[in-house]
Write an enzyme that holds these catalytic residues in place. Structure first.
Site, PDB file in Angstrom:
ATOM      1  CE1 TYR A 124      -3.928  -2.178   0.414  1.00  0.00           C
ATOM      2  CE2 TYR A 124      -2.705  -3.202   2.203  1.00  0.00           C
ATOM      3  CZ  TYR A 124      -3.770  -3.209   1.323  1.00  0.00           C
ATOM      4  OH  TYR A 124      -4.681  -4.232   1.351  1.00  0.00           O
ATOM      5  CG  ASP A 186      -2.264 -12.783   6.331  1.00  0.00           C
ATOM      6  OD1 ASP A 186      -2.768 -13.742   6.938  1.00  0.00           O
ATOM      7  OD2 ASP A 186      -2.750 -12.305   5.296  1.00  0.00           O
ATOM      8  CG  HIS A 356       2.216  -9.093  -2.055  1.00  0.00           C
ATOM      9  ND1 HIS A 356       1.404 -10.030  -2.627  1.00  0.00           N
ATOM     10  CD2 HIS A 356       2.967  -9.761  -1.154  1.00  0.00           C
ATOM     11  CE1 HIS A 356       1.653 -11.206  -2.097  1.00  0.00           C
ATOM     12  NE2 HIS A 356       2.609 -11.068  -1.202  1.00  0.00           N
ATOM     13  CE1 TYR A 437      -8.784  -2.703   4.873  1.00  0.00           C
ATOM     14  CE2 TYR A 437      -8.699  -3.922   2.819  1.00  0.00           C
ATOM     15  CZ  TYR A 437      -8.183  -3.650   4.071  1.00  0.00           C
ATOM     16  OH  TYR A 437      -7.074  -4.321   4.515  1.00  0.00           O
ATOM     17  NE  ARG A 438      -4.161  -1.082   4.500  1.00  0.00           N
ATOM     18  CZ  ARG A 438      -3.629  -1.979   5.342  1.00  0.00           C
ATOM     19  NH1 ARG A 438      -4.290  -3.059   5.649  1.00  0.00           N
ATOM     20  NH2 ARG A 438      -2.458  -1.789   5.874  1.00  0.00           N
TER      21      ARG A 438
HETATM   22  C1  LIG Z   1       2.365 -10.584   2.498  1.00  0.00           C
HETATM   23  C2  LIG Z   1       1.601  -9.469   3.200  1.00  0.00           C
HETATM   24  C3  LIG Z   1       0.543  -9.793   4.048  1.00  0.00           C
HETATM   25  C4  LIG Z   1      -0.184  -8.783   4.693  1.00  0.00           C
HETATM   26  N1  LIG Z   1      -1.217  -9.147   5.516  1.00  0.00           N
HETATM   27  C5  LIG Z   1      -1.989  -8.199   6.097  1.00  0.00           C
HETATM   28  C6  LIG Z   1      -3.100  -8.556   6.945  1.00  0.00           C
HETATM   29  O1  LIG Z   1      -3.368  -9.741   7.213  1.00  0.00           O
HETATM   30  N2  LIG Z   1      -3.838  -7.559   7.455  1.00  0.00           N
HETATM   31  C7  LIG Z   1      -3.540  -6.260   7.211  1.00  0.00           C
HETATM   32  O2  LIG Z   1      -4.244  -5.392   7.702  1.00  0.00           O
HETATM   33  N3  LIG Z   1      -2.509  -5.887   6.442  1.00  0.00           N
HETATM   34  C8  LIG Z   1      -1.718  -6.810   5.868  1.00  0.00           C
HETATM   35  N4  LIG Z   1      -0.658  -6.423   5.072  1.00  0.00           N
HETATM   36  C9  LIG Z   1      -0.392  -4.997   4.837  1.00  0.00           C
HETATM   37  C10 LIG Z   1       0.649  -4.322   5.809  1.00  0.00           C
HETATM   38  O3  LIG Z   1       1.890  -4.982   5.741  1.00  0.00           O
HETATM   39  C11 LIG Z   1       0.198  -4.286   7.268  1.00  0.00           C
HETATM   40  O4  LIG Z   1      -1.053  -3.684   7.361  1.00  0.00           O
HETATM   41  C12 LIG Z   1       1.201  -3.566   8.208  1.00  0.00           C
HETATM   42  O5  LIG Z   1       0.908  -3.884   9.547  1.00  0.00           O
HETATM   43  C13 LIG Z   1       1.142  -2.049   8.090  1.00  0.00           C
HETATM   44  O6  LIG Z   1       2.414  -1.536   8.391  1.00  0.00           O
HETATM   45  P1  LIG Z   1       2.812  -0.664   9.696  1.00  0.00           P
HETATM   46  O7  LIG Z   1       2.070  -1.123  10.870  1.00  0.00           O
HETATM   47  O8  LIG Z   1       4.284  -0.734   9.726  1.00  0.00           O
HETATM   48  O9  LIG Z   1       2.233   0.731   9.285  1.00  0.00           O
HETATM   49  P2  LIG Z   1       3.006   2.040   8.811  1.00  0.00           P
HETATM   50  O10 LIG Z   1       3.646   1.798   7.486  1.00  0.00           O
HETATM   51  O11 LIG Z   1       3.847   2.554   9.909  1.00  0.00           O
HETATM   52  O12 LIG Z   1       1.762   2.988   8.667  1.00  0.00           O
HETATM   53  C14 LIG Z   1       0.775   2.854   7.680  1.00  0.00           C
HETATM   54  C15 LIG Z   1       0.232   4.241   7.378  1.00  0.00           C
HETATM   55  O13 LIG Z   1      -0.582   4.664   8.486  1.00  0.00           O
HETATM   56  C16 LIG Z   1      -0.292   6.021   8.831  1.00  0.00           C
HETATM   57  N5  LIG Z   1       0.310   6.060  10.180  1.00  0.00           N
HETATM   58  C17 LIG Z   1       1.040   5.079  10.781  1.00  0.00           C
HETATM   59  N6  LIG Z   1       1.355   5.418  12.033  1.00  0.00           N
HETATM   60  C18 LIG Z   1       0.850   6.645  12.238  1.00  0.00           C
HETATM   61  C19 LIG Z   1       0.848   7.512  13.357  1.00  0.00           C
HETATM   62  N7  LIG Z   1       1.406   7.136  14.520  1.00  0.00           N
HETATM   63  N8  LIG Z   1       0.214   8.706  13.234  1.00  0.00           N
HETATM   64  C20 LIG Z   1      -0.388   9.054  12.071  1.00  0.00           C
HETATM   65  N9  LIG Z   1      -0.419   8.255  10.971  1.00  0.00           N
HETATM   66  C21 LIG Z   1       0.181   7.068  11.050  1.00  0.00           C
HETATM   67  C22 LIG Z   1       0.643   6.546   7.785  1.00  0.00           C
HETATM   68  O14 LIG Z   1      -0.089   7.154   6.763  1.00  0.00           O
HETATM   69  C23 LIG Z   1       1.324   5.318   7.231  1.00  0.00           C
HETATM   70  O15 LIG Z   1       1.716   5.502   5.904  1.00  0.00           O
HETATM   71  C24 LIG Z   1       0.116  -7.414   4.446  1.00  0.00           C
HETATM   72  C25 LIG Z   1       1.189  -7.090   3.600  1.00  0.00           C
HETATM   73  C26 LIG Z   1       1.923  -8.095   2.988  1.00  0.00           C
HETATM   74  C27 LIG Z   1       3.039  -7.696   2.074  1.00  0.00           C
END
Ligand SMILES: Cc1cc2nc3c(=O)[nH]c(=O)nc-3n(C[C@H](O)[C@H](O)[C@H](O)COP(=O)(O)OP(=O)(O)OC[C@H]3O[C@@H](n4cnc5c(N)ncnc54)[C@H](O)[C@@H]3O)c2cc1C
Length: 511
Positions: A124, A186, A356, A437-438
């Site tokens: 994303y 996941d 992905h 949704y995203r």
């Molecule tokens: C193989 C694979 C499987 C996955 N499976 C899932 C799954 O089962 N479910 C799922 O939901 N996702 C999944 N994902 C997507 C993603 O990897 C996860 O959602 C991951 O947890 C999001 O990354 P993060 O928590 O590091 O968020 P970040 O990258 O830190 O944040 C995501 C976004 O949220 C905002 N943000 C984050 N923190 C803050 C803050 N403190 N204040 C304000 N804005 C903020 C920012 O805009 C940022 O760009 C998957 C991805 C892959 C590649």
């Protein structure tokens, strides 16, 4: 290691990339409307606010790394050019006081900032900002404590950098792990906060367990299976967030693409491949769910589920004792009990240099709707040369239909096709009244544009709120397709035909 421009989870022993040290020889991409001296002066100011060692300029070579070594220098699963969505610098405030200083600094110098928690929003946009040259505010690296866990209320108070894995480890260490579970998605390397803020999904209802899987032999069984599942979800017979996954999508966890019989343009020949999929025991569609509570409650529920889903001829049911040790069902059992696993990463072996990109429309829990969406996606994806790899995550009133585009990020043509295909699908979905949704950063303008009822009433409200609360337009400009007034109408929106995200760069490239 990538100096310090790698996410909080750097130095993971399993990552071959942790030993790479990229050179610092790439020109820094400045924030919009600033000059090199003005930017250097602004950074000096920021160093004074939060400490010089907590501000780094992004001038390193771009190395994509892997899930365990996610760079903060760019979107490592890039879908635009690798150097398109890049920040100018990264900073690491220590506490809320530090965050406040950074926000005041950004307002003073009109520099756009982009907060992240870990930066693993892979599929994303990763850690990348939407506006080139923004400053990343990495809230996770120094603010990563579990502040409180209330056993009584089953709640926790955490800082942004707390990953699912670290929260799990905290519960184990403090002895609370046998009474409290977390809701893992996941993969456990993302933060709880980042995932929640980007509307992510886990699998548990926060609730003792018993996982099972059901398989349906034919692709045409989708409608009957979904219709049979609807009452089970509405009546909360199944209490977690189960998933119904295409057999081929499940198979990507066990097989490389080249092991399947392929047809023209490298697409998997579904009919000829079915034997491989059947041998895995997943059928054309495979359903994973978990039941929670004592056996006296779960056994009658399981009997009811089996009876309901047996409306699909040839449906089979498995518990862990019935499947091989390699079966994904064992991993599913773990994370539906709040235990993180890395199993999903096995998919990355399916094609070389795998990345992905997710297309994630919402569906009703309705067989006809699900079939319509699956058909629409399959046809479009095959037109662009991609296999349809879909999973329905089933809630009590709706389904997240998450379709995975697996692409080789070193293959420019494949990247372009993936992006063009999702663009076409967003329009296709909008035509039938379906929204997402995203979505990835590069697609947020287009998706926001589909929620356009009543002369864009939602966007007009969003813009009003944005301008009132962020008058200088420094907070995540362009996030969710919402642009502050200083950026509006200047070509920042990405609609599809643009090759790069920055309108100034676009003009220069043309010249
Ligand atoms: C193989 C694979 C499987 C996955 N499976 C899932 C799954 O089962 N479910 C799922 O939901 N996702 C999944 N994902 C997507 C993603 O990897 C996860 O959602 C991951 O947890 C999001 O990354 P993060 O928590 O590091 O968020 P970040 O990258 O830190 O944040 C995501 C976004 O949220 C905002 N943000 C984050 N923190 C803050 C803050 N403190 N204040 C304000 N804005 C903020 C920012 O805009 C940022 O760009 C998957 C991805 C892959 C590649």
């Amino acid at each position: 290691m990538f100096d310090s421009l790698v996410s909080t989870a750097d130095a993971h022993p399993e990552s071959p990339f942790r030993l790479i040290k990229p050179q610092n020889n790439r020109p820094v991409v400045l924030p919009p409307n600033t000059t090199e001296p003005a930017f250097q002066a602004a950074l000096e100011d920021l160093r004074g606010e939060i400490g010089a060692e907590w501000v780094k300029v992004n001038d390193i070579d771009l190395v994509d790394g892997d899930y365990h070594a996610v760079p903060l220098s760019h979107d490592s699963y890039h879908i635009l050019e690798q150097d398109d969505l890049v920040p100018s610098a990264v900073c690491w405030p220590e506490n809320t006081e530090g965050v406040s200083r950074v926000v005041k600094w950004a307002n003073k110098h009109s520099v756009p900032i982009w907060p992240i928690s870990i930066g693993r929003n892979l599929g994303y946009g990763g850690s990348a900002p939407r506006v080139r040259g923004s400053v990343i505010v990495d809230l996770g690296r120094r603010m990563n404590r579990v502040l409180d866990v209330s056993e009584k209320n089953a709640t926790c108070l955490i800082e942004p950098g707390v990953q699912y894995l670290s929260l799990y480890e905290h519960l184990q260490k403090t002895g609370l792990g046998d009474r409290l579970w977390i809701d893992v998605p996941d993969l456990p390397g993302g933060s709880v906060m980042g995932n929640a803020l980007d509307r992510g999904v886990g699998y548990t209802p926060h609730g003792g367990i018993r996982p099972f899987m059901a398989t349906f032999p034919k692709e045409e069984d989708l409608a009957t299976a979904v219709d049979a599942l609807r009452p089970l979800m509405l009546q909360k017979v199944i209490g977690n967030v189960p998933c119904l996954r295409l057999g081929l999508q499940d198979a990507t966890m066990y097989h490389k693409k080249t092991e399947f019989p392929l047809r023209e343009r490298g697409l998997v020949d579904r009919k000829k491949s079915q034997k491989i999929i059947d041998n895995l025991g997943t059928g054309a569609w495979v359903f994973y769910a978990a039941l929670y509570g004592p056996d006296e409650i779960t056994q009658p529920k399981f009997d009811l589920i089996k009876k309901s889903l047996s409306v699909v001829p040839g449906a089979k049911f498995y518990e862990r004792k019935d499947v091989s040790p390699e079966s994904y069902l064992h991993d599913y059992a773990k994370f539906t009990a709040g235990i993180p696993t890395w199993r999903e990463l096995d998919r990355m072996e399916y094609i070389p240099n795998a990345s992905h990109l997710f297309f994630a429309p919402i569906s009703a829990i309705d067989g006809e709707d699900a079939v319509r969406q699956a058909k629409m996606c399959r046809e479009r994806m095959e037109e662009y040369g991609f296999d349809y790899l879909g999973t329905f995550f089933i809630g009590h009133r709706e389904m997240h239909h998450v379709i995975s585009f697996m692409y080789d990020k070193t293959d420019l043509d494949m990247k372009r096709r993936a992006l063009a295909c999702i663009r076409a699908l967003i329009d296709d979905a909008a035509m039938i009244g379906v929204g997402e949704y995203r979505t990835h950063l590069a697609l947020q303008d287009q998706v926001a544009g589909t929620y356009n009822w009543n002369d864009n009433a939602v966007m007009r409200l969003n813009e009003k709120l944005k301008d009132a609360m962020d008058p200088n337009g420094i907070l995540q400009p362009g996030r969710s397709g919402i642009w502050p007034k200083v950026y509006r109408g200047q070509g920042w929106e990405l609609r599809g035909e643009e090759k790069v995200s920055d309108p100034k760069k676009r003009e220069m490239d043309v010249l």
